[in-house]
Write an enzyme that holds these catalytic residues in place. Structure first.
Site, PDB file in Angstrom:
ATOM      1  CG  ASP A 203      -1.857   1.174   1.375  1.00 31.90           C
ATOM      2  OD1 ASP A 203      -1.651   2.114   0.926  1.00 31.90           O
ATOM      3  OD2 ASP A 203      -3.107   0.863   1.217  1.00 31.90           O
ATOM      4  CG  HIS A 204       1.224   4.408  -2.926  1.00 33.17           C
ATOM      5  ND1 HIS A 204       0.036   3.983  -3.677  1.00 33.17           N
ATOM      6  CD2 HIS A 204       1.296   5.686  -3.350  1.00 33.17           C
ATOM      7  CE1 HIS A 204      -0.584   4.962  -4.103  1.00 33.17           C
ATOM      8  NE2 HIS A 204       0.180   6.070  -3.855  1.00 33.17           N
ATOM      9  CG  HIS A 266      -4.222   4.419  -0.703  1.00 33.64           C
ATOM     10  ND1 HIS A 266      -3.222   3.278  -0.926  1.00 33.64           N
ATOM     11  CD2 HIS A 266      -4.519   4.464  -2.224  1.00 33.64           C
ATOM     12  CE1 HIS A 266      -3.130   3.127  -1.988  1.00 33.64           C
ATOM     13  NE2 HIS A 266      -3.755   3.668  -2.928  1.00 33.64           N
TER      14      HIS A 266
HETATM   15  P1  NDP Z   1      -0.624  -1.562 -17.116  1.00 32.60           P
HETATM   16  O1  NDP Z   1      -1.956  -2.114 -17.615  1.00 32.60           O
HETATM   17  O2  NDP Z   1      -0.168  -0.198 -17.484  1.00 32.60           O
HETATM   18  O3  NDP Z   1       0.446  -2.620 -17.180  1.00 32.60           O
HETATM   19  C1  NDP Z   1       0.379  -4.172 -17.001  1.00 32.60           C
HETATM   20  C2  NDP Z   1       1.570  -4.938 -17.230  1.00 32.60           C
HETATM   21  O4  NDP Z   1       0.932  -6.337 -17.024  1.00 32.60           O
HETATM   22  C3  NDP Z   1       1.909  -4.866 -18.713  1.00 32.60           C
HETATM   23  O5  NDP Z   1       3.456  -4.951 -18.589  1.00 32.60           O
HETATM   24  C4  NDP Z   1       1.271  -6.093 -19.421  1.00 32.60           C
HETATM   25  O6  NDP Z   1       2.104  -6.501 -20.368  1.00 32.60           O
HETATM   26  C5  NDP Z   1       1.362  -6.992 -18.238  1.00 32.60           C
HETATM   27  N1  NDP Z   1       0.265  -7.962 -18.351  1.00 32.60           N
HETATM   28  C6  NDP Z   1      -0.972  -8.093 -18.199  1.00 32.60           C
HETATM   29  N2  NDP Z   1      -1.541  -9.352 -18.356  1.00 32.60           N
HETATM   30  C7  NDP Z   1      -0.652 -10.286 -18.770  1.00 32.60           C
HETATM   31  C8  NDP Z   1      -0.362 -11.602 -19.308  1.00 32.60           C
HETATM   32  N3  NDP Z   1      -1.697 -12.243 -19.343  1.00 32.60           N
HETATM   33  N4  NDP Z   1       0.508 -12.014 -19.636  1.00 32.60           N
HETATM   34  C9  NDP Z   1       1.838 -11.309 -19.801  1.00 32.60           C
HETATM   35  N5  NDP Z   1       1.739  -9.839 -19.127  1.00 32.60           N
HETATM   36  C10 NDP Z   1       0.537  -9.288 -18.879  1.00 32.60           C
HETATM   37  O7  NDP Z   1      -0.851  -1.426 -15.323  1.00 32.60           O
HETATM   38  P2  NDP Z   1      -0.090  -0.567 -14.515  1.00 32.60           P
HETATM   39  O8  NDP Z   1       1.227  -0.682 -14.561  1.00 32.60           O
HETATM   40  O9  NDP Z   1      -0.777   0.500 -14.309  1.00 32.60           O
HETATM   41  O10 NDP Z   1      -0.701  -1.458 -13.147  1.00 32.60           O
HETATM   42  C11 NDP Z   1      -0.024  -2.724 -12.803  1.00 32.60           C
HETATM   43  C12 NDP Z   1      -0.250  -2.940 -11.119  1.00 32.60           C
HETATM   44  O11 NDP Z   1      -0.202  -1.958 -10.598  1.00 32.60           O
HETATM   45  C13 NDP Z   1      -2.097  -3.000 -11.170  1.00 32.60           C
HETATM   46  O12 NDP Z   1      -2.356  -4.081 -10.085  1.00 32.60           O
HETATM   47  C14 NDP Z   1      -2.503  -1.608 -10.532  1.00 32.60           C
HETATM   48  O13 NDP Z   1      -3.585  -1.700  -9.936  1.00 32.60           O
HETATM   49  C15 NDP Z   1      -1.297  -1.404  -9.829  1.00 32.60           C
HETATM   50  N6  NDP Z   1      -0.894   0.054  -9.456  1.00 32.60           N
HETATM   51  C16 NDP Z   1      -0.638   0.770 -10.555  1.00 32.60           C
HETATM   52  C17 NDP Z   1      -0.559   2.212 -10.180  1.00 32.60           C
HETATM   53  C18 NDP Z   1      -0.373   3.012 -11.301  1.00 32.60           C
HETATM   54  O14 NDP Z   1       0.088   4.100 -11.076  1.00 32.60           O
HETATM   55  N7  NDP Z   1      -0.002   2.518 -12.671  1.00 32.60           N
HETATM   56  C19 NDP Z   1      -0.683   2.922  -8.929  1.00 32.60           C
HETATM   57  C20 NDP Z   1      -0.893   1.931  -7.908  1.00 32.60           C
HETATM   58  C21 NDP Z   1      -0.802   0.681  -8.087  1.00 32.60           C
HETATM   59  P3  NDP Z   1       1.683  -6.482 -21.911  1.00 32.60           P
HETATM   60  O15 NDP Z   1       1.212  -5.214 -22.245  1.00 32.60           O
HETATM   61  O16 NDP Z   1       3.172  -6.650 -22.570  1.00 32.60           O
HETATM   62  O17 NDP Z   1       0.939  -7.547 -22.100  1.00 32.60           O
HETATM   63  C1  BG6 Z   2      -3.613   4.928  -6.498  1.00 33.30           C
HETATM   64  C2  BG6 Z   2      -4.937   5.024  -6.924  1.00 33.30           C
HETATM   65  O1  BG6 Z   2      -3.658   3.816  -5.508  1.00 33.30           O
HETATM   66  O2  BG6 Z   2      -3.354   5.907  -5.654  1.00 33.30           O
HETATM   67  C3  BG6 Z   2      -5.076   6.295  -7.765  1.00 33.30           C
HETATM   68  O3  BG6 Z   2      -5.134   3.698  -7.649  1.00 33.30           O
HETATM   69  C4  BG6 Z   2      -4.663   7.286  -7.162  1.00 33.30           C
HETATM   70  O4  BG6 Z   2      -6.498   6.345  -8.471  1.00 33.30           O
HETATM   71  C5  BG6 Z   2      -3.412   7.129  -6.339  1.00 33.30           C
HETATM   72  O5  BG6 Z   2      -4.778   8.486  -7.898  1.00 33.30           O
HETATM   73  C6  BG6 Z   2      -2.981   8.398  -5.559  1.00 33.30           C
HETATM   74  O6  BG6 Z   2      -1.961   8.193  -4.928  1.00 33.30           O
HETATM   75  P1  BG6 Z   2      -0.980   9.581  -4.459  1.00 33.30           P
HETATM   76  O7  BG6 Z   2       0.006   8.859  -4.024  1.00 33.30           O
HETATM   77  O8  BG6 Z   2      -0.927  10.503  -5.552  1.00 33.30           O
HETATM   78  O9  BG6 Z   2      -1.974  10.100  -3.362  1.00 33.30           O
END
Ligand code: NDP
Ligand code: BG6
Length: 658
Positions: A203-204, A266
């Site tokens: 949980d960041h 959070h």
């Molecule tokens: P994205 O959709 O940008 O990235 C998902 C990644 O997972 C891609 O690299 C994709 O690869 C890979 N992937 C998905 N399904 C498969 C599969 N079946 N096989 C292989 N690779 C797969 O998501 P995010 O990076 O935004 O989020 C990732 C996690 O982090 C989530 O759980 C999200 O809730 C969490 N998170 C994200 C935040 C953010 O700011 N982005 C903040 C807090 C939490 P490819 O495209 O190559 O298939």
């Molecule tokens: C993530 C949520 O966990 O936290 C986002 O998925 C949200 O929707 C983000 O924007 C907020 O994080 P921060 O650190 O910018 O308050």
């Protein structure tokens, strides 16, 4: 050195430095989802920060994997481009980056393909032999939650959970489950293959310095803890306000909503830190036991209680002050045009234990609000007024407020009353403030550094345990169920860029309380009347103004009513009408009204009604009199304005005659 784990020292506010924290042990870090947003935006910048701070071990290799076919040199190039955009450091250190980027590797693979795990295993083995990682491997799940279970199962099948040679750990991203039953199922799926002490649920918010400082503040300062209970605290508020909408995450967000996305994780983590009992030590399980106990004591609502104690909202389209249009939630990409997903929620919770019985805990969060800010307010009970009975202050004593500014302002503020200079016993609201930027070097992190580092050294303090995740879902579940059972009729019910739906204000005002809005100089300087005012004046005014929301059609003041306060328009449009409903004027952001009847103690001469959703600040009569006395320039400006606006000539000696 004590036997307290290093990370626990970090947790209580000791900054990692080369003298207090050593580099993490050697390991191979595998990032599942390395082609995604999280990796480039937060994980790689955090790892680079650890490398800059000397906390990433020299014997560390990082493998990225996902289904996209990316050769390692291309992956390195992409990360080298992205880091320029996402690095949080003031200055970019090219030599550290070059050393870091040479440790990045990439292998493509589908998460359901056993051959992918075999290839991964071979690469890990090769790199381990090269760098001497002692068999330690950390898996980071930066992937959609739908594949958390699949990956953890397949890792076990491929033999990656075996700790006979080096540790094997896994960081699981949020959201952990979609609801209580899926969280229970996911926990089962993971724990069927991994031991609890190998699983680090992230949980960041717990990586944020200001959140960790809640514990340091509470437990290293003797003066507050004796007051930290229902005898002295009136209520507590948690606010996480975001100005951004759902941006490109509509697909995920439309299945989540703010309760799942922000509050269940959070915000409940912050609530646990603020309200838990003192742990017996800073050892991981001492803290986590207390967090679990307090979350367990949060009252689980019945459907009737959900109706009474919660408000949900969704942002609609709006026009900015510069005339540009802001999309409503239903117009965002990948969002159902009839979506009932909430982008705002406000809750009134109760913790049924000895410490907090009867103390309301208000929690609210939303997207597309007027200002970004995470704040926690602890409002103390008022002092007895009896000794002020023969002074003008009787009936006007204020609550003391302790405010934790989590972000973007970082600090702690105490608001109280002091005697204002002069012969009378007159009080004025004042504050004391600790600002991180003044006391420490500004935090440069993403929030993920400490979390990754702690996992590498095996300290789980900042991560959630099975029981904690389940306790948080137990609180959220009846709210989700009740909301799902009745579609909201009024969505969208707040305009993008406002303070949220009016009903959220009423959740507090019905008990005579108000949400905290952090009003600072920058906000006040937008009101033409205050432009160029002295910092002292703006500071006192900022402590006095209270926010209030009106829905379209609501009367703010009505002709003939007594004037007890004046208003400043922060946002929205209002119509000024005479008694017969004839339009006299239209007011927009920066306008103010209600000052004349307040100054002259006369009935309102016109009515003011909100045309759109309107966010206003109120200044009540007592506070107005105080600012007017200390800052006569305000009164002079208002007198001049009343002359030009209404043709009135006001004798300053006749002011405040009531
Ligand atoms: P994205 O959709 O940008 O990235 C998902 C990644 O997972 C891609 O690299 C994709 O690869 C890979 N992937 C998905 N399904 C498969 C599969 N079946 N096989 C292989 N690779 C797969 O998501 P995010 O990076 O935004 O989020 C990732 C996690 O982090 C989530 O759980 C999200 O809730 C969490 N998170 C994200 C935040 C953010 O700011 N982005 C903040 C807090 C939490 P490819 O495209 O190559 O298939
Ligand atoms: C993530 C949520 O966990 O936290 C986002 O998925 C949200 O929707 C983000 O924007 C907020 O994080 P921060 O650190 O910018 O308050």
């Amino acid at each position: 050195m004590t036997d307290i784990p290093i990370s626990s020292q970090l947790t209580v506010g000791v900054r990692p430095s080369k003298t207090t924290a050593a580099p993490a042990p050697p390991c191979v870090l595998v990032i599942f989802g390395a082609s995604g947003d999280l990796t480039k935006r937060l994980l790689v910048p955090a790892l680079y920060n650890l490398a800059c701070d000397g906390l990433l071990p020299k014997q560390c290799a990082i493998i990225g994997t996902s289904s996209s076919d990316i050769p390692t040199p291309v992956f390195r190039e992409r990360m080298s481009t992205d880091i320029k955009k996402f690095s949080t450091r003031k200055e970019f250190d090219q030599s550290v980056w070059e050393g870091f980027v040479s440790r990045l590797h990439y292998t493509a693979g589908k998460f359901d393909d056993p051959a992918a795990y075999q290839r991964l295993g071979e690469l890990i083995k090769k790199l381990d032999a090269e760098i001497g990682a002692d068999g330690n491997v950390l898996f980071y799940m930066a992937v959609p939650p739908s594949v958390f279970g699949l990956i953890s199962t397949n890792l076990d099948k491929a033999g990656f959970t075996d700790q006979s040679h080096g540790w094997k750990r896994m960081i699981v991203e949020k959201p952990f489950g979609h609801d209580l039953s899926s969280a229970l199922q996911l926990n089962k799926e993971i724990l069927d293959h991994w031991a609890e002490d190998q699983v680090f649920r992230i949980d960041h918010y717990l990586g944020k310095e200001t959140v960790q400082n809640i514990l340091a503040f509470r437990f290293s300062n003797g003066m507050f803890e004796p007051l930290w209970n229902k005898q002295h605290i009136d209520h507590i508020q948690f606010t996480v306000a975001e100005t951004v909408g759902v941006e490109s995450r509509g697909k995920y967000y439309d299945t989540a909503g703010v309760l799942r996305d922000m509050i269940q994780n959070h915000m409940f983590q912050m609530l646990a830190y603020l309200c838990m009992e003192p742990p017996s030590s800073f050892k991981p399980d001492s803290i986590r036991n207390e967090k679990a106990k307090v979350l367990d004591a949060v009252r689980v609502m019945t459907p009737e209680q959900v109706a009474e104690n919660t408000v949900r909202g969704q942002y609609g389209p709006a026009k900015k002050a510069d005339g540009t249009q802001v999309a409503g939630y239903r117009q965002e990409p990948d969002v159902d045009p009839n979506s009932s997903t909430e982008t705002f929620a406000a809750l009134r919770l109760y913790i049924d234990n000895w410490r907090w019985e009867g103390v309301p805990i208000f929690v609210r969060s939303g997207k597309s609000l007027w200002k970004r800010g995470t704040e926690i307010l602890v409002q103390f009970k008022k002092a007895p007024e009896v000794i002020f009975r023969d002074t003008p202050e009787v009936g006007h004593l204020e609550h003391n407020q302790l405010i934790f500014h989590i972000q973007p302002d970082q600090g702690i503020e105490l608001r109280f009353q002091a005697k204002s200079p002069g012969p009378l016993m007159a009080l004025q609201k004042v504050n004391m403030r600790f600002d991180y930027r003044e006391a420490f070097e500004a935090s440069r992190g993403t929030g993920y550094e400490l979390l990754i580092y702690n996992c590498m050294i095996g300290d789980a303090t900042l991560f959630s345990r099975t029981d904690l995740v389940e306790a948080a879902w137990r609180i959220a579940q009846p709210i989700l169920d009740t909301w799902a059972a009745s579609s909201p009729k009024d969505f969208p019910n707040y305009e993008a860029g406002t303070w949220g739906p009016k009903a959220a204000f009423e959740l507090l005002t019905s008990g005579g309380r108000k949400w905290l809005e952090v009003i600072n100089r920058a906000v006040l300087e937008q009101v033409p009347l205050f432009q160029g005012s002295s910092p002292v004046f703006l500071h006192s005014l900022a402590l006095m103004l209270k926010p209030v929301v009106f829905a379209p059609g609501d009367f703010v003041v009505t002709k003939g009513a007594p004037g007890r306060e004046m208003y400043f328009v922060a946002r929205g449009e209002l119509e000024v009408t005479d008694g017969a409903g004839k339009l006299l004027n239209t007011l927009t952001a920066g306008s103010f009204f209600g000052e004349m009847s307040l100054l002259l103690a006369e009935a309102r001469t016109a009515s003011v009604r909100a045309k759109s959703q309107a966010d206003l600040y109120v200044l009540d009569r007592t506070d107005f009199a105080k600012v007017a006395k200390d800052h006569p320039s305000l009164t002079r400006s208002i007198i001049e304005i009343s002359k030009s606006r209404y043709g009135l000539t006001i004798d300053p000696d006749k002011l405040f005659t009531e």
